[in-house]
Design a protein around this motif. Sequence first.
Motif, mmCIF file in Angstrom:
data_model
loop_
_atom_site.group_PDB
_atom_site.id
_atom_site.type_symbol
_atom_site.label_atom_id
_atom_site.label_comp_id
_atom_site.label_asym_id
_atom_site.label_seq_id
_atom_site.Cartn_x
_atom_site.Cartn_y
_atom_site.Cartn_z
ATOM 1 N N ARG A 131 -26.112 26.696 -8.928
ATOM 2 C CA ARG A 131 -27.126 27.642 -9.231
ATOM 3 C C ARG A 131 -27.187 28.687 -10.323
ATOM 4 O O ARG A 131 -27.998 28.915 -10.953
ATOM 5 N N LYS A 132 -25.778 28.954 -10.659
ATOM 6 C CA LYS A 132 -25.364 29.961 -11.799
ATOM 7 C C LYS A 132 -25.233 29.143 -13.247
ATOM 8 O O LYS A 132 -24.789 29.484 -14.174
ATOM 9 N N GLY A 133 -25.477 27.521 -12.882
ATOM 10 C CA GLY A 133 -25.486 26.772 -14.286
ATOM 11 C C GLY A 133 -24.416 26.012 -14.537
ATOM 12 O O GLY A 133 -23.999 25.570 -15.298
ATOM 13 N N GLU A 139 -15.222 32.890 -16.420
ATOM 14 C CA GLU A 139 -15.713 33.137 -17.706
ATOM 15 C C GLU A 139 -14.445 33.719 -18.618
ATOM 16 O O GLU A 139 -14.304 33.366 -19.790
ATOM 17 N N GLN A 140 -13.652 34.599 -18.115
ATOM 18 C CA GLN A 140 -12.247 35.440 -18.551
ATOM 19 C C GLN A 140 -11.396 34.126 -19.008
ATOM 20 O O GLN A 140 -11.115 34.066 -20.230
ATOM 21 N N HIS A 141 -11.186 33.244 -18.210
ATOM 22 C CA HIS A 141 -10.233 32.547 -18.598
ATOM 23 C C HIS A 141 -10.547 31.230 -19.243
ATOM 24 O O HIS A 141 -9.996 30.424 -19.939
ATOM 25 N N VAL A 142 -11.962 30.738 -19.114
ATOM 26 C CA VAL A 142 -12.495 29.784 -20.011
ATOM 27 C C VAL A 142 -12.413 29.916 -21.146
ATOM 28 O O VAL A 142 -12.207 29.596 -22.488
ATOM 29 N N VAL A 143 -13.049 31.490 -21.635
ATOM 30 C CA VAL A 143 -13.133 31.924 -23.095
ATOM 31 C C VAL A 143 -11.752 32.136 -23.613
ATOM 32 O O VAL A 143 -11.405 31.787 -24.627
ATOM 33 N N GLU A 194 -8.218 34.861 -6.136
ATOM 34 C CA GLU A 194 -9.239 35.003 -5.629
ATOM 35 C C GLU A 194 -9.226 35.016 -4.051
ATOM 36 O O GLU A 194 -8.862 33.882 -3.627
ATOM 37 N N THR A 195 -9.653 36.057 -3.313
ATOM 38 C CA THR A 195 -9.618 35.964 -2.020
ATOM 39 C C THR A 195 -11.053 35.488 -1.428
ATOM 40 O O THR A 195 -11.904 35.616 -2.065
ATOM 41 N N LYS A 196 -10.793 34.845 -0.108
ATOM 42 C CA LYS A 196 -11.790 34.225 0.515
ATOM 43 C C LYS A 196 -12.086 35.392 1.764
ATOM 44 O O LYS A 196 -11.246 35.755 2.175
ATOM 45 N N PRO A 197 -13.455 35.533 2.182
ATOM 46 C CA PRO A 197 -14.558 34.952 1.261
ATOM 47 C C PRO A 197 -14.991 35.475 -0.079
ATOM 48 O O PRO A 197 -14.404 36.512 -0.438
ATOM 49 N N VAL A 198 -15.228 34.657 -1.064
ATOM 50 C CA VAL A 198 -15.110 34.648 -2.482
ATOM 51 C C VAL A 198 -16.425 35.733 -2.726
ATOM 52 O O VAL A 198 -17.409 35.641 -2.245
ATOM 53 N N SER A 199 -15.952 36.624 -3.405
ATOM 54 C CA SER A 199 -17.076 37.818 -4.281
ATOM 55 C C SER A 199 -17.500 36.657 -5.285
ATOM 56 O O SER A 199 -16.733 36.573 -6.331
ATOM 57 N N LEU A 200 -18.692 36.206 -5.350
ATOM 58 C CA LEU A 200 -19.160 35.538 -6.334
ATOM 59 C C LEU A 200 -19.201 36.017 -7.800
ATOM 60 O O LEU A 200 -18.646 35.469 -8.689
ATOM 61 N N PRO A 201 -19.755 37.507 -7.878
ATOM 62 C CA PRO A 201 -19.528 38.134 -8.995
ATOM 63 C C PRO A 201 -18.252 38.076 -9.740
ATOM 64 O O PRO A 201 -17.972 38.013 -10.778
#
Length: 125
Positions: free
Chosen positions: A23-25, A116-120, A102-109
């Motif tokens: 949903r976020k693309g 984004e940080q690691h892809v960039v 990242e811990t679950k339950p995942v915070s989507l933001p």
Amino acid sequence: MTRILIVEDNELNRDMLQRRLERKGYVVTCAIDGPQGIAMAAGTQPDIILMDVALGDMDGWEATMAIHADPRSAAIPVIALTAHALESDRLRSIDAGCVDFETKPVSLPDLIAKIEQHVVRREAA
């Protein structure tokens, strides 16, 4: 468009995370265990991998080390996902080669910011 591989053995967690990210693309593919995740990482070359650490016979840390041992997938960043928020789990994830945690339950933001940080960072390298 960023391609994400989710390696998660719990069907409900996998489906929920996949739908939220799509949903976020993001373009999302999924693997149900470590061996399938290793094969898909080398074969599909995602931009980033979200790795559950509690996968069964082969845990996510072992799968991450195998992904990074293969020259075809060695440069793909891996973010560890776990229900345990222990410092020892975070350190073990980093030792296994994960770039983040990242811990679950995942915070989507929070997760999207890390993606984004690691892809960039990878694109800049």
